[in-house]
Motif scaffolding. Structure first.
Motif, mmCIF file in Angstrom:
data_model
loop_
_atom_site.group_PDB
_atom_site.id
_atom_site.type_symbol
_atom_site.label_atom_id
_atom_site.label_comp_id
_atom_site.label_asym_id
_atom_site.label_seq_id
_atom_site.Cartn_x
_atom_site.Cartn_y
_atom_site.Cartn_z
ATOM 1 N N ILE A 352 0.842 -1.201 0.000
ATOM 2 C CA ILE A 352 0.000 0.000 0.000
ATOM 3 C C ILE A 352 0.876 1.251 0.000
ATOM 4 C CG2 ILE A 352 -1.680 1.336 1.337
ATOM 5 C CD1 ILE A 352 -2.710 -1.444 2.377
ATOM 6 N N THR A 353 1.900 1.254 0.861
ATOM 7 C CA THR A 353 2.791 2.404 0.955
ATOM 8 C C THR A 353 3.562 2.622 -0.344
ATOM 9 O OG1 THR A 353 3.065 2.000 3.334
ATOM 10 C CG2 THR A 353 4.708 3.398 2.244
ATOM 11 N N ASP A 354 4.192 1.552 -0.843
ATOM 12 C CA ASP A 354 4.989 1.682 -2.063
ATOM 13 C C ASP A 354 4.134 2.105 -3.249
ATOM 14 O OD1 ASP A 354 7.128 0.886 -0.567
ATOM 15 O OD2 ASP A 354 7.321 -1.106 -1.473
ATOM 16 N N HIS A 355 2.924 1.591 -3.306
ATOM 17 C CA HIS A 355 2.048 1.909 -4.432
ATOM 18 C C HIS A 355 1.635 3.384 -4.401
ATOM 19 C CE1 HIS A 355 -1.664 1.041 -7.016
ATOM 20 N NE2 HIS A 355 -0.622 0.731 -7.742
ATOM 21 N N LEU A 356 1.331 3.884 -3.208
ATOM 22 C CA LEU A 356 0.991 5.301 -3.085
ATOM 23 C C LEU A 356 2.188 6.181 -3.438
ATOM 24 C CD1 LEU A 356 -1.089 5.224 0.229
ATOM 25 C CD2 LEU A 356 -1.971 5.648 -2.081
ATOM 26 N N VAL A 357 3.386 5.790 -2.994
ATOM 27 C CA VAL A 357 4.596 6.557 -3.308
ATOM 28 C C VAL A 357 4.879 6.512 -4.806
ATOM 29 C CG1 VAL A 357 7.107 6.597 -3.015
ATOM 30 C CG2 VAL A 357 5.624 6.298 -1.022
ATOM 31 N N ASP A 358 4.752 5.332 -5.408
ATOM 32 C CA ASP A 358 5.043 5.148 -6.826
ATOM 33 C C ASP A 358 4.203 6.089 -7.682
ATOM 34 O OD1 ASP A 358 5.952 4.042 -9.219
ATOM 35 O OD2 ASP A 358 4.457 2.451 -9.196
ATOM 36 N N HIS A 359 2.903 6.066 -7.480
ATOM 37 C CA HIS A 359 2.039 6.880 -8.333
ATOM 38 C C HIS A 359 2.076 8.360 -7.960
ATOM 39 C CE1 HIS A 359 0.311 3.881 -10.949
ATOM 40 N NE2 HIS A 359 0.213 3.056 -9.916
ATOM 41 N N LEU A 360 2.381 8.662 -6.714
ATOM 42 C CA LEU A 360 2.568 10.069 -6.357
ATOM 43 C C LEU A 360 3.785 10.632 -7.089
ATOM 44 C CD1 LEU A 360 1.587 12.421 -4.571
ATOM 45 C CD2 LEU A 360 3.177 11.617 -2.816
ATOM 46 N N ALA A 361 4.857 9.850 -7.146
ATOM 47 C CA ALA A 361 6.043 10.276 -7.894
ATOM 48 C C ALA A 361 5.714 10.449 -9.371
ATOM 49 C CB ALA A 361 7.160 9.249 -7.710
ATOM 50 N N GLU A 362 4.877 9.562 -9.905
ATOM 51 C CA GLU A 362 4.479 9.685 -11.308
ATOM 52 C C GLU A 362 3.733 10.989 -11.547
ATOM 53 O OE1 GLU A 362 1.375 7.739 -14.541
ATOM 54 O OE2 GLU A 362 1.630 6.790 -12.579
ATOM 55 N N VAL A 363 2.748 11.277 -10.699
ATOM 56 C CA VAL A 363 1.950 12.489 -10.862
ATOM 57 C C VAL A 363 2.841 13.731 -10.797
ATOM 58 C CG1 VAL A 363 0.170 13.920 -9.786
ATOM 59 C CG2 VAL A 363 -0.203 11.457 -10.051
ATOM 60 N N GLU A 364 3.737 13.781 -9.797
ATOM 61 C CA GLU A 364 4.588 14.957 -9.627
ATOM 62 C C GLU A 364 5.521 15.136 -10.827
ATOM 63 O OE1 GLU A 364 4.223 17.186 -7.296
ATOM 64 O OE2 GLU A 364 2.615 16.031 -6.361
ATOM 65 N N ALA A 365 6.084 14.038 -11.338
ATOM 66 C CA ALA A 365 6.975 14.139 -12.495
ATOM 67 C C ALA A 365 6.233 14.645 -13.719
ATOM 68 C CB ALA A 365 7.623 12.786 -12.772
ATOM 69 N N ARG A 366 5.057 14.101 -13.945
ATOM 70 C CA ARG A 366 4.297 14.504 -15.129
ATOM 71 C C ARG A 366 3.855 15.957 -15.053
ATOM 72 N NH1 ARG A 366 -0.063 9.806 -15.959
ATOM 73 N NH2 ARG A 366 -0.888 11.381 -17.396
ATOM 74 N N LEU A 367 3.570 16.444 -13.849
ATOM 75 C CA LEU A 367 3.135 17.825 -13.699
ATOM 76 C C LEU A 367 4.229 18.824 -14.081
ATOM 77 C CD1 LEU A 367 1.039 17.659 -10.412
ATOM 78 C CD2 LEU A 367 0.196 18.336 -12.671
ATOM 79 N N VAL A 368 5.488 18.436 -13.903
ATOM 80 C CA VAL A 368 6.578 19.356 -14.236
ATOM 81 C C VAL A 368 7.264 18.967 -15.538
ATOM 82 C CG1 VAL A 368 6.985 19.995 -11.844
ATOM 83 C CG2 VAL A 368 8.238 18.055 -12.810
ATOM 84 N N GLY A 369 6.681 18.010 -16.271
ATOM 85 C CA GLY A 369 7.200 17.652 -17.581
ATOM 86 C C GLY A 369 8.447 16.804 -17.563
ATOM 87 N N GLU A 370 8.706 16.109 -16.464
ATOM 88 C CA GLU A 370 9.874 15.241 -16.385
ATOM 89 C C GLU A 370 9.473 13.792 -16.654
ATOM 90 O OE1 GLU A 370 11.725 15.736 -12.630
ATOM 91 O OE2 GLU A 370 12.343 17.816 -13.001
ATOM 92 N N PRO A 371 10.419 12.959 -17.130
ATOM 93 C CA PRO A 371 10.101 11.545 -17.342
ATOM 94 C C PRO A 371 9.848 10.846 -16.020
ATOM 95 C CG PRO A 371 12.449 11.938 -17.652
ATOM 96 C CD PRO A 371 11.805 13.285 -17.527
ATOM 97 N N THR A 372 8.976 9.850 -16.038
ATOM 98 C CA THR A 372 8.687 9.092 -14.827
ATOM 99 C C THR A 372 9.754 8.030 -14.604
ATOM 100 O OG1 THR A 372 7.276 7.581 -16.086
ATOM 101 C CG2 THR A 372 6.207 9.458 -15.025
#
Length: 493
Positions: A352-372
């Motif tokens: 649960i923890t890793d999954h929340l961290v994984d997709h949170l990192a994805e969202v943040e990267a995409r918001l600033v135009g960086e690769p996931t």
């Protein structure tokens, strides 16, 4: 299009149009370049050398020997369960993907020491595929082998002596578990052709923005295939005299291929018999233990406004922690859920923890135009010693603090997103709305995989700590996703 070039002692004709390439692959007069006699001083007659191996496998043969040897390869491939292959591939820890690929295949084939087999196969592969004097080192293999991929095309003019590779073949021969030397040779050939080939397929997919499908569609790892005319023939109106070597430009031909056709795996009648196994292993390494990751079918998205969407992860965490109160009663025995996956309290919290961290990192990267970040989680396929540790009251307190804070981050991030970003999200992947629904539903799945264990001590999970005061303010109804126990949305659990 065709082009004839003259190389000392031979002529080479190149075809690059899709129709010509597929016609050449189907022409019985054009066969793979056969394994040649070993180089001077290299004993090739006795079993247990690279030269012997090349002379005994389907990859370098044609006619009746090829049909017989291909049947041996098919028999081995038919023993491999795709789901088991994917799970095994997802669970590897080797930094060398080649070793991981071979270990998975060797284990599923029932070989006694998959790790040793993988090391020896990697050694053999450097001699099995060798540059021919008339060909570029960038050439890829023909697709006749059991697992096609971007290894170097084999030599036809005589292999160089490689004592270490010969010694590895000698060790592999008895390790194949079959007294029939031809069967053992083709089992080794299957593993050798999977080694560098499938690993390079994985690495190419990691670099391509559309992953595995994009590599096969627009940038096939197999750049060329080679044939030789055993008798005069014609391809696309071009005469091909007997003895002509034919170079098939797969990369150019792929551009004209119909949708969904990947010439990396050849074409009938010698299509790669291990296509599905190669893709399943690549998918397991790239995306995890189930069918390809979060690039597959998007999850259903309930009709929620932004406030309701922002509450989904907090509501999931409330549910998880209410169940977790009873997990201190766990008796230490791993729990197998309805999907046949092994869980324990610590493992559920970890996922649960890793999954929340994984997709949170994805969202943040995409918001600033960086690769996931590429997906290299071992996910649910790995059950670590820490996962099997007792789940104490202190562990519950730590999980409560950890998950509560993560849920708050998710809630605030979703609330801060402009409305238009929820469904028209930047970057490649699911929309942010779909991601929020996905991580929420997956959390229920992980928690339900352990379930309520309070009854083990005759008690009941007491979620009073949740209801003493509001953790998050929400007007949304409980569980708006319509969650049902053990009904996963996630594809890379």
């Amino acid at each position: 299009m065709s082009e004839t070039t003259v190389v000392p002692g031979t002529a080479t004709t190149t075809f690059s149009r899709y129709d010509d390439v597929t016609a050449a692959l189907a022409d019985p007069a054009l066969v793979p370049l056969p394994a040649a006699a070993p180089a001077p001083g290299v004993p090739g007659g006795a079993p247990g050398t690279v030269a012997w191996l090349r002379s005994a496998v389907a990859r370098f043969s044609s006619g009746e020997p090829h049909a017989r040897r291909r049947a041996l390869v098919l028999a081995d491939l038919e023993r491999l369960d795709p789901d088991r292959l994917r799970v095994a591939a997802a669970g590897g820890f080797e930094s060398d993907v080649r070793l991981r690929v071979v270990r998975v295949l060797a284990a599923e084939l029932g070989l006694a020491d998959p790790e040793a087999v993988a090391r020896d196969v990697a050694t053999v592969s450097r001699a099995y595929f060798t540059d021919a004097p008339a060909c570029s080192a960038a050439d890829g293999p023909v697709a006749d082998g059991p697992v096609a991929g971007p290894a170097v095309d084999p030599v036809v003019d005589g292999a160089s002596a490689d004592p270490a590779a010969d010694a590895a073949v000698a060790r592999l021969l008895p390790a194949m578990g079959d007294r029939d030397e031809e069967t053992a040779a083709n089992r080794i050939g299957l593993l050798v052709q999977a080694c560098d080939a499938t690993a390079a397929l994985v690495e190419g997919a990691r670099r391509h923005e559309d992953g595995l499908a994009g590599v096969l569609r627009t940038d096939p790892p197999v750049r060329t295939m080679r044939r030789i005319a055993v008798r005069a023939t014609e391809v696309g109106g071009v005469a091909v005299p007997a003895g002509t070597r034919v170079l098939l430009d797969i990369a150019a031909a792929q551009a004209g291929a119909p949708a969904g056709v990947a010439l990396t795996f050849g074409a009938p009648p010698r299509s790669c018999p291990g296509r599905s196994q190669a893709l399943v292993i690549a998918e397991g390494i790239l995306y995890g233990a189930s069918d390809p990751a979060d690039t597959g079918t998007p999850p259903p998205t309930p009709d929620l406004d932004k406030a309701e969407l922002a509450a989904l992860v907090p509501e999931m965490v409330t549910y998880v922690l209410a169940l977790a109160v009873g997990w201190t009663a766990w008796d230490g025995r791993p729990i197998v859920n309805t999907d046949g996956r092994t869980y324990a309290p610590h493992k559920a919290v970890r996922r649960i923890t890793d999954h929340l961290v994984d997709h949170l990192a994805e969202v943040e990267a995409r918001l600033v135009g960086e690769p996931t970040e590429p997906d290299r989680w071992h996910a649910s396929n790995a059950t670590t010693p820490a996962d099997l540790a007792p789940f104490t009251t202190a562990d519950l307190d730590e999980a409560r603090s950890r998950l509560t804070r993560l849920a708050g981050i998710w809630s605030r991030r979703v609330a801060a997103l402009p409305d238009e970003r929820l469904d028209d999200s930047p970057g490649t992947g699911w929309s942010f709305r779909q991601i929020v629904c996905h991580v929420s539903e997956a959390g229920y799945y992980y928690a339900d995989s352990v379930g309520s264990l309070a009854g083990a001590r005759g008690g009941a999970a007491d979620p009073a700590w949740v209801t003493d005061g509001p953790m998050w303010v929400t007007d949304s109804p409980a569980d708006p996703t319509g969650h049902r126990a053990n009904e996963p949305m996630e594809t890379t659990r």
